[in-house]
Design a protein around this motif. Structure first.
Motif, PDB file in Angstrom:
ATOM      1  N   PRO A  59       0.809  -1.230   0.000  1.00  0.00           N
ATOM      2  CA  PRO A  59       0.000   0.000   0.000  1.00  0.00           C
ATOM      3  C   PRO A  59       0.844   1.283   0.000  1.00  0.00           C
ATOM      4  O   PRO A  59       0.491   2.250  -0.665  1.00  0.00           O
ATOM      5  CB  PRO A  59      -0.827  -0.106   1.287  1.00  0.00           C
ATOM      6  N   ARG A  62       1.845   2.226  -3.269  1.00  0.00           N
ATOM      7  CA  ARG A  62       0.644   2.473  -4.071  1.00  0.00           C
ATOM      8  C   ARG A  62       0.435   1.419  -5.158  1.00  0.00           C
ATOM      9  O   ARG A  62      -0.027   1.713  -6.267  1.00  0.00           O
ATOM     10  CB  ARG A  62       0.655   3.874  -4.658  1.00  0.00           C
ATOM     11  N   PRO A  65      -4.680  -0.762  -2.931  1.00  0.00           N
ATOM     12  CA  PRO A  65      -5.383   0.190  -2.068  1.00  0.00           C
ATOM     13  C   PRO A  65      -4.918   0.053  -0.618  1.00  0.00           C
ATOM     14  O   PRO A  65      -4.358  -0.970  -0.235  1.00  0.00           O
ATOM     15  CB  PRO A  65      -6.854  -0.223  -2.192  1.00  0.00           C
ATOM     16  N   PRO A  66      -5.176   1.061   0.202  1.00  0.00           N
ATOM     17  CA  PRO A  66      -4.851   0.963   1.626  1.00  0.00           C
ATOM     18  C   PRO A  66      -5.575  -0.234   2.253  1.00  0.00           C
ATOM     19  O   PRO A  66      -6.674  -0.590   1.805  1.00  0.00           O
ATOM     20  CB  PRO A  66      -5.355   2.277   2.218  1.00  0.00           C
TER      21      PRO A  66
END
Length: 101
Positions: A59, A62, A65-66
């Motif tokens: 994450p 990137r 997603p988180p």
């Protein structure tokens, strides 16, 4: 250069398999020097890769997603896969060591 479609999927597979191979080699190289490496028959190793790789590094880079935006089912599936990976790495290490001894 932005990858899309099939090329992005292929590049993702190359990165994933290379990352797994690298950590498998690190596991084997550290096994005799760091006794903790072989504890719990590789479960801790797999758990560590899951937490550091999937939950933190991916994450932050990137590439996904988180964690809070990923369904719990996906987290559990990835955790299970990493535990299987850790136990497989440990089992393979033990088999090879026994065969070479």
């Amino acid at each position: 250069m932005k990858l899309e479609g099939e090329r992005k999927k292929q590049a993702g597979n190359v990165v994933h398999w290379s990352y797994g191979t690298l950590w498998g080699a690190v596991h084997g190289a550290l096994h005799e020097r760091v006794p903790l490496t072989g504890k719990l028959f590789g479960v801790g190793f797999g758990l560590g890769l899951f937490l550091i790789g999937d939950e933190l590094a991916v994450p932050l880079l990137r590439l996904a997603p988180p964690p809070q935006k990923v369904p719990a089912k996906s987290h559990l599936s990835a955790l299970a896969a990493h535990i299987v990976y850790g136990t497989t790495a440990e089992g393979t290490y033990r088999l090879v060591r026994r065969a070479l001894a």
